[in-house]
Design an enzyme around this catalytic site. Structure first.
Site, mmCIF file in Angstrom:
data_model
loop_
_atom_site.group_PDB
_atom_site.id
_atom_site.type_symbol
_atom_site.label_atom_id
_atom_site.label_comp_id
_atom_site.label_asym_id
_atom_site.label_seq_id
_atom_site.Cartn_x
_atom_site.Cartn_y
_atom_site.Cartn_z
ATOM 1 N N LYS A 1 39.367 33.610 46.489
ATOM 2 C CA LYS A 1 38.922 33.449 45.384
ATOM 3 C C LYS A 1 39.750 33.868 44.011
ATOM 4 O O LYS A 1 39.711 35.164 44.116
ATOM 5 C CB LYS A 1 37.820 32.654 45.489
ATOM 6 C CG LYS A 1 36.407 32.942 46.553
ATOM 7 C CD LYS A 1 36.736 35.123 45.192
ATOM 8 C CE LYS A 1 37.028 35.059 44.074
ATOM 9 N NZ LYS A 1 36.413 36.872 43.430
ATOM 10 N N HIS B 1 48.769 33.667 44.211
ATOM 11 C CA HIS B 1 47.850 33.054 44.766
ATOM 12 C C HIS B 1 48.626 31.376 45.518
ATOM 13 O O HIS B 1 48.876 31.360 46.730
ATOM 14 C CB HIS B 1 46.562 32.258 44.508
ATOM 15 C CG HIS B 1 45.641 34.101 44.801
ATOM 16 N ND1 HIS B 1 44.732 33.344 44.528
ATOM 17 C CD2 HIS B 1 46.036 35.206 45.502
ATOM 18 C CE1 HIS B 1 43.693 34.092 44.299
ATOM 19 N NE2 HIS B 1 44.305 35.572 45.183
ATOM 20 N N LEU C 1 45.995 38.709 47.683
ATOM 21 C CA LEU C 1 46.941 39.492 45.950
ATOM 22 C C LEU C 1 46.607 38.433 44.157
ATOM 23 O O LEU C 1 45.577 37.787 44.729
ATOM 24 C CB LEU C 1 47.736 38.055 46.457
ATOM 25 C CG LEU C 1 48.998 38.355 47.263
ATOM 26 C CD1 LEU C 1 50.427 37.629 47.411
ATOM 27 C CD2 LEU C 1 49.656 40.879 47.181
ATOM 28 N N ASP D 1 37.957 35.310 37.405
ATOM 29 C CA ASP D 1 37.381 36.192 38.675
ATOM 30 C C ASP D 1 35.931 36.323 39.504
ATOM 31 O O ASP D 1 35.586 35.940 40.775
ATOM 32 C CB ASP D 1 37.738 37.789 38.349
ATOM 33 C CG ASP D 1 37.354 38.181 39.659
ATOM 34 O OD1 ASP D 1 38.318 38.751 40.272
ATOM 35 O OD2 ASP D 1 36.200 39.909 39.300
ATOM 36 N N ALA E 1 40.554 44.058 51.180
ATOM 37 C CA ALA E 1 41.104 43.698 52.450
ATOM 38 C C ALA E 1 40.696 44.510 53.155
ATOM 39 O O ALA E 1 39.537 44.025 53.870
ATOM 40 C CB ALA E 1 42.509 44.162 52.467
ATOM 41 N N TYR F 1 56.613 41.259 51.557
ATOM 42 C CA TYR F 1 55.956 39.877 51.993
ATOM 43 C C TYR F 1 56.549 38.896 52.537
ATOM 44 O O TYR F 1 56.477 38.387 53.718
ATOM 45 C CB TYR F 1 55.342 39.047 50.381
ATOM 46 C CG TYR F 1 54.494 40.168 49.499
ATOM 47 C CD1 TYR F 1 54.126 41.291 50.090
ATOM 48 C CD2 TYR F 1 54.315 39.942 48.558
ATOM 49 C CE1 TYR F 1 53.390 42.095 49.058
ATOM 50 C CE2 TYR F 1 53.810 40.799 47.605
ATOM 51 C CZ TYR F 1 53.111 41.625 48.195
ATOM 52 O OH TYR F 1 51.881 42.658 46.808
#
Length: 399
Positions: free
Chosen positions: A128, A110, A105, A210, A43, A89
């Site tokens: 992504k 997602h 997350l 990933d 973030a 959340y």
């Protein structure tokens, strides 16, 4: 020496102390208020730091499963509100002051939390890969369109001048049609530990998910097409869970780039754990796109984070080799940006332009995001590992 000084200046402005304002994005209306789902390590570089130099953005709230972690995160980054606990959340999504949700997350969450954010009437910047399956991605974009909201998958590298310059060279015809192309994103051993969420199958872990999604996206972007076939694919399986790939390589075919020519041969490589050379010399990350064309080759080193350093090396047949840098867009292009803008800062500019009804300089649309997931699943199918588990969450029919 000048290049070293430039690197230091860029990195200082990009990651340590960005200018408080750049004069770009100023609006008469209040800034867009972002809420962050999860106190994730991504973030700060992906959103919090870039937002410091955008007049039209404020990071308003954060939520985490652990309320103490949420509070500490909020204090550290000067965020106004924080939510935590089992309902944290959802409380963030229900906050009427929040305009936009950033969802970093784990992959397996997602879909659920993007759908819930859209149901709450929030625009979403989604890390992504967009989901665990292409079907999840389709549903998210369908729902966003039905709600009249903006959903963007955060393939941030696409927004930087470096990769766009590489594509411009290819599209110009200078080197002729593309014949072969490869893209890699590989990290040295130890970069990702055994306890990392990327090693958890149940929440969408795996190297192809990933880091493999980047070179796949890059191949598709530079060829302006989707693959037609996965010729072969192999995975290195995680010893502690054979459903997880720690590395994947794939050979693909793309449509031919010129009439009566052969299909484009493509190679993709992703790796969480490249062993040291000779057993003890650590390797540099391999973050490279290479293209062989009819009349020469071109290579972009560091397509994922080019603000730190990158090089575009062009080798035309019979011509002089040249190296280009593209930290900004060409003068007169009408595109915004500073030399120190990261890929994330360029992405944020485009995202805000879209939210404000302006034309973003580039975009990752639903077809792009969905196709990337389609081919991630196809590669996994060929490796024998199969897709990651699809979410069981269902949005209420009333929505």
């Amino acid at each position: 020496m000048a290049s070293i000084i430039g690197l230091i200046k860029r990195c200082h402005s990009a990651f340590i102390s960005p200018p408080s304002t750049t004069g770009v994005g100023a609006q008469a209306e209040p800034p867009l208020r972002f809420g962050i789902l999860g106190a994730a390590a991504i973030a700060p570089p992906a959103l919090i730091t870039p937002a410091k130099s955008h007049l039209d953005v404020t990071i308003y709230a954060v939520a985490a499963r652990d309320i103490q972690r949420a509070e500490q995160f909020a204090k550290k980054y000067g965020i106004t509100k924080f939510y935590g606990g089992k309902t944290g959340y959802q409380e963030l999504l229900d906050d009427p002051q929040v305009d936009v949700i950033y969802n970093p997350l784990p992959n397996g969450l997602h879909y659920e939390w993007t759908m819930k954010a859209l149901a709450a009437g929030k625009h979403v910047l989604l890390e992504k890969p967009s989901g665990d399956t292409a079907e999840e991605t389709r549903r998210m974009f369908d729902f966003a369109e039905r709600k009249g909201l903006v959903l963007l998958e955060a393939f941030h590298y696409r927004f930087h001048p470096a990769v766009q310059r590489l594509k411009a060279i290819l599209d110009s015809g200078e080197l002729g049609a593309i014949k072969e192309i490869s893209a890699s994103l590989a990290f040295p051993k130890g970069f990702i530990g055994d306890d990392n969420i990327r090693m958890n199958f149940d929440i969408g872990g795996g190297a192809m998910m990933d880091c493999g999604c980047y070179p796949l996206s890059c191949l598709r972007y530079l060829t302006s097409s989707n693959p037609t076939e996965v010729l072969s694919a192999s995975a290195t399986r995680y010893p502690k869970d054979s459903r997880i790939d720690t590395a994947t390589t794939a050979s693909l075919l793309f449509p031919s780039a010129a009439p009566d020519s052969e299909p484009i041969k493509a190679t993709l490589r992703c790796d969480f754990s490249v062993p040291p050379r000779f057993g003890f010399i650590p390797r540099w990350p391999d973050i490279t796109a290479r293209v062989t064309c009819e009349r020469g080759t071109v290579e972009l080193f560091n397509f994922v984070m080019p603000v730190i350093y990158h090089s575009i090396t062009v080798r035309p047949e019979g011509g002089r080799v040249r190296t280009e840098k593209a930290y900004t867009f060409p003068d007169g292009s009408g595109k915004k940006g500073e030399e120190w803008w990261t890929t994330y800062r360029h992405q944020l500019e485009a995202f805000v332009d879209k939210l404000r009804g302006r034309e973003p300089q580039t975009w990752v649309d639903r077809e792009d995001s969905t196709s990337n997931m389609v081919w991630i699943e196809k590669i996994y199918e060929v490796t024998g590992l199969g897709s990651r588990p699809q979410s069981e969450f269902q949005i209420p029919e009333s929505e």
